[in-house]
Design an enzyme around this catalytic site. Sequence first.
Site, short mmCIF file in Angstrom:
data_model
loop_
_atom_site.label_atom_id
_atom_site.label_comp_id
_atom_site.label_asym_id
_atom_site.label_seq_id
_atom_site.Cartn_x
_atom_site.Cartn_y
_atom_site.Cartn_z
N ASP A 197 0.83 -1.20 0.00
CA ASP A 197 0.00 0.00 0.00
C ASP A 197 0.86 1.26 0.00
O ASP A 197 1.97 1.26 0.54
CB ASP A 197 -0.90 -0.01 1.23
CG ASP A 197 -2.04 0.98 1.13
OD1 ASP A 197 -2.39 1.38 0.00
OD2 ASP A 197 -2.59 1.36 2.18
N ASN B 241 -10.61 -2.85 -6.22
CA ASN B 241 -9.85 -1.83 -6.94
C ASN B 241 -10.48 -1.42 -8.27
O ASN B 241 -10.09 -0.41 -8.86
CB ASN B 241 -8.40 -2.29 -7.18
CG ASN B 241 -7.55 -2.26 -5.93
OD1 ASN B 241 -6.55 -2.96 -5.83
ND2 ASN B 241 -7.94 -1.44 -4.96
#
Length: 254
Positions: free
Chosen positions: A32, A80
């Site tokens: 991330d 996503n």
Amino acid sequence: MVVAALEKPGTSNASPEQGDGTGPRHVAVIMDGNGRWAQMRGRPRLFGHHAGARRVREIVEACPPNGVKYLTIFAFSTENWKRTQVEVSGLMKLFQRYITKEARALADAGVRVRFIGDRVRLNNKLIELMDNLELITSGNDKVHLTIALNYGGRDEVARATKRLAQDVASGKLDPETVDEETLPKYLDTYVLPDPDLVIRTSGEARISNFLLWQSAYSEYEFIDTLWPDFTAQEFGELTAKYGTKDRRFGGVKV
């Protein structure tokens, strides 16, 4: 999509060594912070994703010196797809570019690559590249690199449950024999040991639907470093820290 059938290695939790300094056999990483890393530099988010992709090689190379046999990385989640079309399209092109560029190097370095996740929404060219990379690295055993692409833990469990139900309906599986050892055989990761250590970069303290079943007894490290800045040295420090943990798995020392 389930990877090619192989004998499942013994899970890392099968015979835990408690407090003996043993490092993790399987490390999973939620990579991330790519977008924020780029924005901090006044660049588009995709610039950060490209930087993050380059970081993967360094961490893969850091696995053997740190005793890590299995590395699983979270590349693209089922959630996503909610991102902008520009970012999603750019990520799909990046995955194709990464596989094309790194395939030979990974094969020559003894890395075995697998992909987990639902491939239905991926384009045919990307699926072809994924299949080919799995094939040309299938004989390797130095490091097992698993890339979670269009992956979600809940989606994986739902797909696994559907396959299990189909086997019950067809008579291949007796429902009375189903227990907590049965479902893992239907998961995307069924040829892999459970992760010993899960690392999330960027300062966020959540698991984001990653390896929900498999990480039931994993140690977690939530660190502030953004993924493109995550180094082999920091990776080594975290694996060494794991070796100091007292892993009791629900039991107590006597």
